[in-house]
Design a protein around this motif. Structure first.
Motif, short mmCIF file in Angstrom:
data_model
loop_
_atom_site.label_atom_id
_atom_site.label_comp_id
_atom_site.label_asym_id
_atom_site.label_seq_id
_atom_site.Cartn_x
_atom_site.Cartn_y
_atom_site.Cartn_z
N ASP A 134 -9.76 9.78 9.87
CA ASP A 134 -8.80 8.92 10.55
C ASP A 134 -9.09 8.10 11.53
O ASP A 134 -9.84 8.80 12.65
CB ASP A 134 -7.55 9.72 10.67
N GLU A 207 3.20 7.51 10.01
CA GLU A 207 2.15 6.51 10.63
C GLU A 207 1.85 5.50 9.52
O GLU A 207 1.50 6.02 8.35
CB GLU A 207 1.00 7.07 11.14
N GLU A 209 -0.50 3.36 7.84
CA GLU A 209 -1.79 2.76 7.55
C GLU A 209 -2.39 2.64 6.24
O GLU A 209 -1.50 2.43 5.57
CB GLU A 209 -2.64 4.18 7.98
N ASP A 241 0.58 8.67 7.10
CA ASP A 241 -0.11 9.81 8.09
C ASP A 241 0.95 10.41 8.68
O ASP A 241 1.16 10.26 10.08
CB ASP A 241 -1.42 9.47 9.10
N LYS A 261 -0.99 16.80 12.50
CA LYS A 261 -1.36 15.79 11.61
C LYS A 261 -1.60 16.27 10.28
O LYS A 261 -1.50 15.71 9.45
CB LYS A 261 -2.58 14.94 12.13
N GLY A 356 -5.74 4.11 10.85
CA GLY A 356 -5.00 4.61 12.06
C GLY A 356 -3.81 3.59 11.94
O GLY A 356 -3.81 2.64 11.23
N THR A 357 -2.73 4.24 12.56
CA THR A 357 -1.50 3.49 12.64
C THR A 357 -1.78 1.82 12.80
O THR A 357 -2.58 1.57 13.84
CB THR A 357 -0.45 4.03 13.80
CA CA Z 1 -3.24 8.53 12.04
#
Ligand code: CA
Length: 423
Positions: A134, A207, A209, A241, A261, A356-357
């Motif tokens: 990630d 999140e 992504e 995520d 996570k 990633g976000t």
């Molecule tokens: Ca993430």
């Protein structure tokens, strides 16, 4: 120009005008039905083209595919054939579906056997994910989180504009759209408490992504340049995520995310090929300071793809809570892959790398509840009158993504997941 992307193409299969899956898309997935065991299919309109059946009837004869390549339960072996082959398969499928091609269109039995309504199918994990990484590549997101977890003065840490920051996640808990997620339990430290308590997370979050699927492996010791990177990427899907902010906030120093996570990440079931999203390439933001030579790249490497998040409370209607775009990535996928392998770390077909976000500059473009509610200080109004700061049990999170160009909409379908109480 990739032939299968030509906006002029039309299919004899009916494709609704708002469909994510016109003939120019042709994403790959794994499905099963009441009668069919798991196999590979391609989305077209509201239907799935059964590749196992087509291969068994010789429709791919000219491509000399290995026997049983489509009925293995995942796409890994197919993807491992390499981009030249998988691209040829997509081109052949495009040919078979074109309105003026009679091979399948006029073969009543084959046509009826090969096309399956999406309503009758269940989508499964498209790939066996060996390793999952990630990244943390949206500047707005990194800045927002820096403000919320540290302070606005030092929101971006000194390395952020030099390194595509990432961490190794957990592949075992990546699940396909439609899977429920139990609220995780763990150590939480309320802001006003001296020591942690044990309990169910109270700050459940999503999140927004995108993730890419590795299409070509490397040997240990090898590195991939930004120029070679696209050759190693098979395709892309939407990636939620799931995150427990209270677990994360207490555990993340010094080694980064762990139990906050790794209890679940959900993906959309169709892998849209990198070829299919090529028309949406766009320049990213200029990178200042200048990056080290191994992270330099030529051409447009970002993608203009709209991303939306909806929350549907138990038994209610969904409310749109975010509208972001894949173009808001500071670090692009080629840089991520170049960085990931610069030390000789090997990658394998089926590995998944998440962005990633992805947050945009405007508040309605933030890609997590943490940012949308500014760590619980602002309530988000739902259409049913209720409010959210974080996710409640029974909430279903729905994400979708699409690009539109030359009147053609290339979409990803949805990734959905519902929060259930802790087990
Ligand atoms: Ca993430």
């Amino acid at each position: 120009m990739i032939k299968a992307n030509d906006p002029i193409l039309k299919s004899w299969v009916e494709v609704p005008s708002n469909s994510d899956f016109p003939i120019q898309n042709l994403p790959f997935g794994i499905f099963k039905t009441q009668y069919l065991s798991p196999g590979a299919g391609v989305a077209i309109g509201n239907q799935i083209l059964d590749l196992v059946y087509l291969n068994s009837k010789g429709f791919f004869k000219s491509l000399n595919l290995p026997d049983g390549i489509f009925n293995q339960g995942t796409l890994n072996s197919f993807i491992a054939l390499g981009k030249e082959k998988t691209r040829a398969v997509r081109e052949r499928i495009s040919e078979l579906l074109q309105h003026d091609n009679s091979e399948l269109r006029d073969n009543k039995i084959a046509r009826e056997m090969a096309l399956i309504s999406m309503e009758e199918a269940e989508m499964l994990m498209p790939v066996k994910v060996g390793d999952y990484t990630d990244f943390y590549s949206s500047e707005q997101h990194a800045y927002n989180v820096g403000c919320l977890f540290r302070d606005p003065e030092n929101a971006l840490l000194p390395n952020w504009k030099h390194i595509p920051v990432g961490y190794h996640g957990r592949a075992s808990s990546i699940v396909v759209s439609g899977s429920n997620i139990h609220r995780p339990k763990g150590q939480l430290k309320p802001a006003d408490a001296e020591i942690p308590v044990f309990g169910s997370s109270k700050l459940m979050d999503f999140e927004l992504e995108m993730a890419f699927v590795i299409g070509k492996s490397t040997e240990l010791g090898e590195s991939i340049t930004t120029e070679e990177a696209e050759d190693h990427i098979f395709g892309v899907c939407i990636f939620n995520d799931w995150s427990a902010r209270d677990i994360q906030g207490w555990e993340y120093v010094p080694l980064g995310p762990f139990l906050g996570k790794n209890f679940g990440s959900s993906i959309s079931p169709w892998i849209v090929t990198l070829d299919a999203i090529k028309p949406f390439k766009i320049a990213g933001t200029s990178q200042v300071p200048k990056v080290l030579p191994y992270l330099e790249f030529d051409g447009d490497r970002n993608y203009d793809i709209d991303l939306e998040v909806y929350i549907r409370p138990e038994g209610g209607e969904s409310t749109k809570v975010s509208h972001s775009n894949f173009k808001y990535m500071y670090w692009n996928m080629c840089q991520q892959l170049a960085h990931h392998t610069v030390n000789g770390c090997n990658i394998n077909v089926g590995d998944m790398m998440a962005s990633g976000t992805i947050s945009g500059p405007k508040p309605h473009e933030y890609g997590s509840m943490l940012e949308l509610s500014w760590k619980g200080t602002k309530a988000i109004k739902m259409d049913d009158g209720s409010e959210r700061k974080f996710l409640q049990d029974g909430d279903e999170v729905i994400m979708n993504g699409y690009g539109v160009k030359n009147g053609i909409r290339i979409g990803f379908g949805e990734v959905t997941g519902k929060i259930l109480p802790s087990k």
